[in-house]
Write an enzyme that holds these catalytic residues in place. Structure first.
Site, PDB file in Angstrom:
ATOM      1  N   SER A 132      66.689  73.462  72.504  1.00 48.72           N
ATOM      2  CA  SER A 132      66.658  71.982  72.279  1.00 48.72           C
ATOM      3  C   SER A 132      66.175  71.334  70.887  1.00 48.72           C
ATOM      4  O   SER A 132      65.870  71.894  70.020  1.00 48.72           O
ATOM      5  CB  SER A 132      65.693  71.324  73.365  1.00 48.72           C
ATOM      6  N   TYR A 161      57.665  69.743  77.615  1.00 41.80           N
ATOM      7  CA  TYR A 161      59.131  70.284  77.469  1.00 41.80           C
ATOM      8  C   TYR A 161      59.219  70.876  75.896  1.00 41.80           C
ATOM      9  O   TYR A 161      59.872  71.924  75.758  1.00 41.80           O
ATOM     10  CB  TYR A 161      60.166  68.992  77.651  1.00 41.80           C
TER      11      TYR A 161
END
Length: 258
Positions: A146, A159
């Site tokens: 990510s 996250y």
């Protein structure tokens, strides 16, 4: 470059978390490049519909649900795939979850849940399918990282921590496994428009800031990740390992855009 190096014909791919969002697009992209693809997730109806889409591309598939938090279900996914195909050449680990909330009050239960899925779930997939690949002396593993692997976005600390760790895991496995023919890389998507985030991207200050920080000036389409996946899954990438391939419209290169 020999075009046949990017041809995935005769290869078997498993995409965990491959029946919705980015995972589904990658599964269909690998199938379009010639691979037989097993797209798996927890939702039986999505497993069925994605298998039908793969078969519509004249590729073979299976209908096998799995849960990355259940090691036994991943072991069953491997076993049943081997029964039908005899091998797994490509693994994509795409299962993940996110929760936005201020870190100061973030519940430990939610923290553990996100790391269990995004990080430990990825580890399980790598361990279970990686063992088979190491025994064969060939494999391509693609994890999904990510932007949060590299930079912070406000109020998604769990996250971000999980995805930073996925990057470290990817490099660690590349160091351990590459001499044995198993190459481990990751794709880090930038900001891609989906059915779930279109309202946020179009109608919030967060969406406007994300767009401002993307030098290309628009959000990605999920299909624009397929080329990176096909590259890393193919023999074109025979000397590429331990890398995180960023597909972000220039987001991470960006400083001041105006």
């Amino acid at each position: 470059m020999n075009p046949s190096l990017a041809d995935l014909s005769g290869r078997t791919a498993v995409v965990i978390g491959g029946t919705s969002g980015i995972g589904r697009v990658l599964a269909l992209g690998l199938a379009a490049a010639g691979a037989d693809v097993i797209a798996s997730s927890r939702r039986v109806e999505q497993v069925e519909s994605t298998a039908c889409e793969i078969e519509s591309l004249a590729r073979r598939s299976l209908r096998i649900p799995c849960d990355v938090c259940d090691r036994g279900s991943l072991e069953s996914l491997l076993a049943r795939t081997l029964e039908s195909f005899g091998k797994v050449d490509i693994l994509v680990n795409c299962a993940g979850k996110i929760k936005r909330a201020p870190t100061i009050d973030f519940p430990e239960e939610s923290w553990r849940d996100i790391l269990e899925t995004n990080l430990t779930g990825t580890l399980r997939g790598c361990q279970i399918f990686g063992r088979h690949m190491l025994e064969r002396g060939y494999g391509r593993i693609i994890n999904v990282a990510s932007l949060n692997t590299f930079v912070s976005l406000a109020e998604v600390a769990a996250y971000a921590a999980s995805k930073a760790a996925v990057g470290a895991l990817t490099r660690s496995l590349a160091v351990e496994w590459s001499k044995r023919g198993v190459l481990v890389n990751a794709i880090a998507p930038g900001v891609f428009r989906t059915a779930l985030n279109s309202e946020l991207l179009d109608n919030t200050n967060r969406g406007r800031e994300l767009l401002m920080r993307t030098p290309m000036g628009w959000f990605g389409k999920e299909e624009e990740l397929v080329g990176a996946a096909v590259y890393l899954a193919s023999d074109t990438a025979s000397f590429t390992t331990g890398q995180i391939l960023v597909v972000d419209g220039g987001f991470l290169a960006s400083g001041v855009n105006q």
